[in-house]
Design a protein around this motif. Structure first.
Motif, PDB file in Angstrom:
ATOM      1  N   MET A 117      -2.962  -5.004   7.654  1.00 15.08           N
ATOM      2  CA  MET A 117      -3.749  -4.043   8.423  1.00 15.08           C
ATOM      3  C   MET A 117      -5.229  -4.360   8.275  1.00 15.08           C
ATOM      4  SD  MET A 117      -1.955  -0.470   7.432  1.00 15.08           S
ATOM      5  CE  MET A 117      -0.202  -0.191   7.712  1.00 15.08           C
ATOM      6  N   ARG A 154      -3.196   9.441   8.994  1.00 12.83           N
ATOM      7  CA  ARG A 154      -2.267   9.690  10.097  1.00 12.83           C
ATOM      8  C   ARG A 154      -0.907  10.134   9.598  1.00 12.83           C
ATOM      9  NH1 ARG A 154      -2.469   4.520  13.673  1.00 12.83           N
ATOM     10  NH2 ARG A 154      -1.007   5.752  14.885  1.00 12.83           N
ATOM     11  N   LYS A 155      -0.418   9.488   8.538  1.00  8.44           N
ATOM     12  CA  LYS A 155       0.960   9.755   8.131  1.00  8.44           C
ATOM     13  C   LYS A 155       1.077  10.925   7.156  1.00  8.44           C
ATOM     14  CE  LYS A 155       2.149   6.461  10.704  1.00  8.44           C
ATOM     15  NZ  LYS A 155       2.684   6.823  12.037  1.00  8.44           N
ATOM     16  N   GLN A 203       7.737   6.598   3.889  1.00  9.91           N
ATOM     17  CA  GLN A 203       6.564   6.175   4.669  1.00  9.91           C
ATOM     18  C   GLN A 203       6.014   4.866   4.127  1.00  9.91           C
ATOM     19  OE1 GLN A 203       4.307   9.800   4.095  1.00  9.91           O
ATOM     20  NE2 GLN A 203       4.482  10.356   6.255  1.00  9.91           N
ATOM     21  N   ARG A 219     -10.697   3.972   1.418  1.00 13.55           N
ATOM     22  CA  ARG A 219      -9.334   4.442   1.684  1.00 13.55           C
ATOM     23  C   ARG A 219      -9.046   5.725   0.900  1.00 13.55           C
ATOM     24  NH1 ARG A 219      -4.563   0.319   0.429  1.00 13.55           N
ATOM     25  NH2 ARG A 219      -5.327   0.545  -1.701  1.00 13.55           N
ATOM     26  N   TYR A 278      -3.644  -3.250   2.077  1.00 16.96           N
ATOM     27  CA  TYR A 278      -2.488  -3.711   2.854  1.00 16.96           C
ATOM     28  C   TYR A 278      -2.909  -4.932   3.668  1.00 16.96           C
ATOM     29  CZ  TYR A 278      -1.703   1.263   1.912  1.00 16.96           C
ATOM     30  OH  TYR A 278      -1.616   2.493   1.322  1.00 16.96           O
ATOM     31  N   ALA A 323      -0.145   2.809  -1.853  1.00 20.11           N
ATOM     32  CA  ALA A 323       0.297   3.707  -0.788  1.00 20.11           C
ATOM     33  C   ALA A 323       0.722   5.058  -1.349  1.00 20.11           C
ATOM     34  CB  ALA A 323       1.451   3.063  -0.011  1.00 20.11           C
ATOM     35  N   GLY A 325      -7.451   0.111   9.518  1.00 25.38           N
ATOM     36  CA  GLY A 325      -6.030   0.458   9.413  1.00 25.38           C
ATOM     37  C   GLY A 325      -5.665   0.893   7.999  1.00 25.38           C
ATOM     38  N   ASN A 326      -6.228   0.215   7.016  1.00 21.20           N
ATOM     39  CA  ASN A 326      -5.989   0.580   5.627  1.00 21.20           C
ATOM     40  C   ASN A 326      -6.447   2.010   5.353  1.00 21.20           C
ATOM     41  OD1 ASN A 326      -5.133  -1.422   3.303  1.00 21.20           O
ATOM     42  ND2 ASN A 326      -5.986  -2.657   4.963  1.00 21.20           N
ATOM     43  N   LEU A 337      -4.242   4.877   7.524  1.00 22.61           N
ATOM     44  CA  LEU A 337      -2.778   5.043   7.435  1.00 22.61           C
ATOM     45  C   LEU A 337      -2.388   6.409   6.871  1.00 22.61           C
ATOM     46  CD1 LEU A 337       0.036   3.757   7.821  1.00 22.61           C
ATOM     47  CD2 LEU A 337      -0.080   3.054   5.437  1.00 22.61           C
ATOM     48  N   PHE A 375       5.845   1.778   6.612  1.00 26.39           N
ATOM     49  CA  PHE A 375       4.551   1.370   7.172  1.00 26.39           C
ATOM     50  C   PHE A 375       3.839   0.290   6.362  1.00 26.39           C
ATOM     51  CE2 PHE A 375       5.042   5.833   8.623  1.00 26.39           C
ATOM     52  CZ  PHE A 375       5.151   5.564   9.976  1.00 26.39           C
ATOM     53  N   VAL A 376       4.122   0.224   5.075  1.00 32.13           N
ATOM     54  CA  VAL A 376       3.375  -0.720   4.232  1.00 32.13           C
ATOM     55  C   VAL A 376       4.256  -1.907   3.809  1.00 32.13           C
ATOM     56  CG1 VAL A 376       2.145  -1.005   2.047  1.00 32.13           C
ATOM     57  CG2 VAL A 376       1.837   1.088   3.393  1.00 32.13           C
TER      58      VAL A 376
END
Lengths: 221, 244, 227
Positions: free
Chosen positions: B95, B106-107, A137, B152, B92, A128, B99-100, B103, A141-142
């Motif tokens: 997800m 979006r964030k 975050q 990703r 992840y 992440a 979704g992976n 993420l 989220f993770v």
């Protein structure tokens, strides 16, 4: 047998006590709606503190958790409700219950969340962070979604404990289910109102207890 | 200076153990650099210092001219420009594949759901897994998971991609598809640094091979030079060992 | 008076500490006695029920499961009040401390049965097959092959649950059992001062903080066996 039925399963008395018990049950529900979110929120804070980079904060949370897991909740509640007025701090039974439950539940939920967070591998953090997510975050989220799922049975079973524990609010005259039932008992000299309260607890909690067993057995293998 | 990645005097110690003992190397745009060497030579640590997942003890890392170690640098903004693919995929699990991929879109980039999903689907399509967008990692094979992990990183339009032993955790029959995706990326002009033991792939696809041992770069050159005519005795031993 | 003096006067008055010290000590003795009794009977009964359940006789299993579920779902205080106020109405008079012991033992037994049972079923079926194939009977297999393996994964949750149930001895104060909390609160109303209450609270902390610490130590020690 007859006397047993009369003393414990007296339908007439249950019917008389029903309005009182029902309003008590409503207060219990209200109380749960206050203290469960409070406890979960506090637990998240505690868990976050306990994985902090700062050693001082880690130790402080550890001390907090160990302390409030050790003190029986009833003792905590009575100290807050009956002890604090001697220091000039007075509060309603509801407020006292909320504070006591926050302190108690947050340390138990906190330990559960911490175990969950630790169960999420370092690779998840790294993946992440490598995509540019900030620490917060990544955590939000993770890590936390996986953490809470990993410890779901423990979270549910602790919530059952919290719900059961709300019965001690009766000791500081908060008019929840058990308080109402005990009031009805003392007026009727009959145990049936408390049995009725027990039945209400069972109706709500029995299915959850079954679910917890299921979850635990499933994840155990 | 056209180097997209520039590593200068990189050092890393864990306690008293020195893992990297002064690394200097640079990667030009569109170059595919392969890092090889015996295990414990510091290859992965070096790679992980390139996006500061590992904090260097000393030295500098420049990506596209920006000093990653400088105080004012927004490391998270830089990291999305540096794609990373891990040995263990690190998808992840809670997800879906899509979704992976979406993420960080979006964030980190603040894109809306629809736009993020369109980009995500396109990225999955590039690795040949568009139809697996709705599947969870546990429903995918190892090779598919690694390709999702590549998507990703890819979806963030990185300037450079770092591969940390991307095929080591895969069953042999699943390696080919992942290497295929990497070859496509190379052809599309992606700049890549790959730590791996896939020597056949290194020979075919790499522009340059870097040989590391004991936390230092001992030799670098074209695949023909390194595999055909290694100068350093350690390189010779390592390459000889492999071709036997 | 300064703030600190006022605080000391309300919560830590030396002459009150001296006066009520014996009461608190007798409360501690009562709490410890009940706690030990509850741990012994609760765990023994829980193990006994789990062993019975392992024979998988439907007629016996059903009541065990119902008992376990009920006592896991009901707040202990509710059960305590039912037994304490209900039994005299049936002409059965038992003192408060016996009610507390009985109810908490049943609660602990319910949780312990569930934990022991989880431990027993977590041992792979091949272990039963192997042991039975060498001629061991059910009881021998259970006691010498299954339980020794099961006990390992039981210890951490069992420790935590035992501590939790033991802390419930404080509920005895509601039905007049002379344990720590009861001594503390009655001394508080007699003296009109919070000092005895603080003494009681401190007594709980002194008793339970080491126990909880021991619990988490045990949990960590056994953690590597799982996963």
């Amino acid at each position: 047998m007859e006397i047993f039925l009369f003393q414990f399963l007296n339908l007439d008395i249950m019917r008389q006590a029903w309005p009182l018990i029902l309003s008590g049950a409503q207060m219990t529900v209200l109380l749960c709606l206050a203290v469960i979110p409070l406890g979960l929120f506090g637990g998240l804070l505690v868990a976050t503190g306990s994985i902090s980079q700062w050693r001082a904060l880690r130790w402080a949370t550890k001390a907090y958790v160990d302390f409030f897991r050790a003190v029986p909740p009833l003792v905590l509640l009575i100290v807050i409700y009956s002890g604090l007025p001697f220091a000039g701090i007075r509060m309603s039974p509801f407020m006292a219950v909320c504070i006591a439950f926050f302190l108690n539940a947050s340390s138990f939920y906190g330990e559960i969340f911490r175990a969950g967070v630790e169960s999420v591998g370092r690779g998840q953090w790294e993946a992440a962070r490598s995509t540019g997510l900030t620490w917060l975050q990544t955590y939000r989220f993770v890590v936390l979604p996986q953490a809470s799922r990993n410890v779901l049975p423990d979270l549910v079973s602790n919530t059952v404990e919290v719900i059961k524990l709300t019965s001690i609010a009766s000791v500081v005259s908060f008019t929840e289910l058990l308080y109402a039932a005990d009031m009805a008992r003392s007026v009727t000299y009959n145990t049936s109102p408390i049995v009725l309260a027990a039945v209400l607890y069972l109706i709500v909690l029995w299915p959850v207890v079954r679910l917890v067993s299921r979850l635990e057995h499933r994840l155990g293998h | 200076m056209s180097a997209l990645l520039d590593v200068r005097g990189l050092r890393k110690s864990f306690g008293t153990t020195e893992i990297l003992r002064g690394i200097d190397f640079s990667v030009a745009a569109q170059e595919l650099v392969f890092v090889i060497g015996p295990s414990g030579s510091g290859k992965s640590t070096m790679l992980r210092c390139c996006n500061r997942l590992e904090e260097p003890t000393a030295g500098h890392v420049f990506v596209d001219g920006v000093d990653l170690m400088a105080k004012g640098t927004d490391i998270n903004a830089m990291r999305r420009r540096i794609g990373m693919v891990f040995q263990a995929f690190n998808l992840y699990p809670h997800m879906t594949a899509l979704g992976n991929v979406t993420l960080a879109l979006r964030k980190v980039l603040g894109k809306g759901r629809e736009e993020a999903e369109a980009i995500g689907i396109a990225a999955l399509d590039r690795v040949g897994l568009k139809e697996k967008a709705g599947n969870y990692p546990s429903e995918l094979s190892g090779g598919q998971q690694q390709r999702v992990a590549i998507a990703r990183a890819l979806s963030l339009e990185p300037k450079i991609m770092l591969f940390d032993e991307p095929t080591s955790a895969l069953d042999p029959e699943l390696v080919g598809a992942v290497l295929g995706v990497m070859r496509d990326l190379k052809e599309a002009g992606m700049t890549m640094v790959v730590v791996s033991h896939e020597m056949r792939f290194a020979r075919d696809a790499a522009d340059r091979i870097v040989f590391m041992a004991d936390g230092q770069i001992l030799e670098q050159g074209s695949p023909a030079e390194i595999f055909g005519n290694p100068q350093n005795p350690r390189t010779r031993d390592f390459v000889g060992e492999l071709s036997r | 008076m300064t703030g600190l003096e006022r605080f000391q006067d309300a919560f830590l008055k030396p002459e009150l500490i001296e006066r009520y010290w014996p009461d608190i000590v007798s409360g501690i003795a009562v709490t410890l006695q009940i706690a030990v009794a509850v741990v012994v009977t609760g765990l023994a009964l829980g193990l006994f029920l789990a062993v019975i359940r392992s024979y998988r006789i439907r007629l016996l299993n059903l009541p065990i499961i119902v008992f376990v579920d009920i006592f896991r779902a009901l707040p202990p205080l509710v059960v305590i009040l039912i037994v304490y106020f209900g039994l005299p109405n049936l002409g059965i008079n038992i003192p408060g401390f016996a009610v507390l012991w009985l109810v908490l033992s049943l609660v602990l037994a319910a949780f312990a049965e569930e934990i022991f049972w989880s431990g027993i079923v977590s041992v792979r079926k091949g272990q039963w097959d192997a042991a039975r194939s060498t001629g061991l009977d059910h009881w021998q297999t259970l006691t010498s092959v299954i339980l020794p393996q099961a006990i390992r994964i039981c210890v951490p949750p069992l420790t935590n649950r035992t501590i939790a149930v033991t802390k419930n001895t404080a509920l005895g104060t509601v039905i007049g059992v002379g344990e720590i909390m009861n001594q503390g609160t009655s001394a508080m109303s007699l003296s009109g001062n919070a000092t005895p209450l603080m003494m009681a609270a401190v007594a709980y902390v002194v008793i339970f903080v080491p126990v909880v610490a021991l619990g988490s130590w045990i949990e960590r020690r056994f953690a590597w066996k799982r996963a």
